[in-house]
Design an enzyme around this catalytic site. Sequence first.
Site, PDB file in Angstrom:
ATOM      1  CG  ASP A  36      -1.977   1.003   1.275  1.00 47.90           C
ATOM      2  OD1 ASP A  36      -2.833   0.940   0.384  1.00 47.90           O
ATOM      3  OD2 ASP A  36      -1.999   1.862   2.183  1.00 47.90           O
ATOM      4  CD  GLU A  65      15.373 -13.479   4.930  1.00 48.01           C
ATOM      5  OE1 GLU A  65      14.351 -13.870   5.536  1.00 48.01           O
ATOM      6  OE2 GLU A  65      16.058 -12.516   5.295  1.00 48.01           O
TER       7      GLU A  65
HETATM    8  C1  NOJ Z   1      -4.564   2.823  -0.859  1.00 43.23           C
HETATM    9  C2  NOJ Z   1      -5.686   1.890  -0.556  1.00 43.23           C
HETATM   10  O1  NOJ Z   1      -5.989   1.158  -1.702  1.00 43.23           O
HETATM   11  C3  NOJ Z   1      -6.826   2.747  -0.077  1.00 43.23           C
HETATM   12  O2  NOJ Z   1      -8.010   2.014   0.043  1.00 43.23           O
HETATM   13  C4  NOJ Z   1      -6.434   3.391   1.225  1.00 43.23           C
HETATM   14  O3  NOJ Z   1      -7.441   4.287   1.626  1.00 43.23           O
HETATM   15  C5  NOJ Z   1      -5.124   4.158   1.090  1.00 43.23           C
HETATM   16  N1  NOJ Z   1      -4.132   3.448   0.346  1.00 43.23           N
HETATM   17  C6  NOJ Z   1      -4.547   4.471   2.438  1.00 43.23           C
HETATM   18  O4  NOJ Z   1      -4.064   3.303   3.033  1.00 43.23           O
END
Ligand code: NOJ
Length: 557
Positions: free
Chosen positions: A211, A262
């Site tokens: 993310d 790893e």
């Molecule tokens: C991207 C994620 O896909 C989204 O749903 C989220 O709100 C933001 N990152 C923050 O984590």
Amino acid sequence: MADTARTPHPDADWWRQAVVYQIYPRSFADSDGDGIGNIAGITAKVDYLKALGADAVWLSPFYPSALADGGYDVDDYRDVDPKLGSLADFDELSTRLHAAGIRLIVDIVPNHSSNRHVWFQEALAAEPGSPARDRYIFRDGLGPDGDQPPSDWVSHFGGSAWTRVPDGQWYLHLFAPEQPDFDWSNQEVREDFRKTLRFWSDRGVDGFRVDVAHGLAKDLSEPLRSLPLIPEMELEQDGSNPLFDRDDVHTIFSEWRAVFNEYDPPRSAVAEAWVPTARRALYARPTELGQAFNFDLLREDWDAEGFRKSISENLAESAATGASSTWVLSNHDVVRHRTRYGLPQGIGTEGLDSWLLSDGQDPLPDDATGLHRATASTLLLLALPGSMYLYQGEELGLREVPDIPRDQLADPIWLRTGHKLKGRDGCRVPIPWNIDRSADGGSSFGFGSGGAHLPQPDWFGGLSVEAEEADPDSVLHLYRKALALRRELQGAETLEWVSEGATAQPGILHFRRPGGWEVATNFGTTPVPLPEGEVVVSSRPLEGDTLPGETTVWLRK
Ligand code: NOJ
């Protein structure tokens, strides 16, 4: 664990051309009737995933969370939210998926934790300048009383990116205030995430979706640089933005690669990085994550040249670095593609915010057009080299739910923007499994006996799994057929555009894949002559020897 001089695992490259099915756990299937989907609910659907033909499942966050941002506010990276189950439930799901030949990718959220994370609680209790605060980004405020935020940076969800704590300091959150950003120059943070990667890898997880991968490295040198209020995609393209896509982020992912390697086979990874195409390729280098989501088509109208350009650019970038390409039409953050493609040009890309605010009324999407384009684009992308990321429900042709009553909206975007933007709930409505709302004694089309945490519209039953199972012409059957055939189609990661003959016309994309496969999409509305070859699958019924408008066909010669 593997030694470094090993011969490559025969499955080491499984992810390069995989179909990855994204599950948003809270909205997939609810086995315990609390209205929220859970891990055991997913386990009960493994046969469905197998029948669909997914190579892997990507689970959006299932970690303990107060759901300030749908689970992307993580309290504990190495546990399962009790509302969703337990680690034992997770292991059972992993075992069942693997037994079905399906791999498992988990979402990792390294840019920020939740404000309930033990480290953030420690930071709040600690003094300014303490090691506990150094794991996050605390600063004194500006102005004589320090009551102005340390910089003009804005949160993605609206408002300042800084929130003040009782002792007067401020902390940074690029998303909701409940999502404090980590300071990735802190070695303890780095080490803890490596521990998390190993924790899940040791449990048999095959890969990670990362993310906000482009946000980890920040330039926090004083004075903090002022940032004009511009969309992220228009940021400087040279790595000089203080918050996003800085060159030093790549050191972090090289360290992660060492952890992935790893294991045997090495764990895979895909970056969520909203950066220009050429910079995206850096995250996907084999020495880093291997793949990065290509979101180009989320912003592209239904347009042959736009698709051609995006496909060519992405394949070239991947070939240059040794990464593999990725293709995405829908996910949990965007309006579902069947709906986008039913909207007039421009609205399905730039005008979605106001369209959502009109509850999907202004303008009304043309649903037949949306369906034709959605299935044609999916079939086109499924034939490309690289991985296809599908989002739960798109295999049913689910449409966006744009008219969720405002008092039931859960996305922080709705609140944080002072109700100026509705947010992403419309693509997160729980999946309809049955035709009847009350089939299982509940009211949620078989999602769970306790109803659904976001309201489902009446039309959901007609797009349920049950309804589509029974209809040989359904979108579900098309996806199943295409996913099965794709296993035969995917060979070398090469593609050759066909530029001669009747199909070399504007509005037509036509390419060859190794093994005698040809794929053509008619972006126009008028039928064109069908290329030669045995028709294997098409997104709509063909009419004689013509390829109808808004249709993709796969042929074999
Ligand atoms: C991207 C994620 O896909 C989204 O749903 C989220 O709100 C933001 N990152 C923050 O984590």
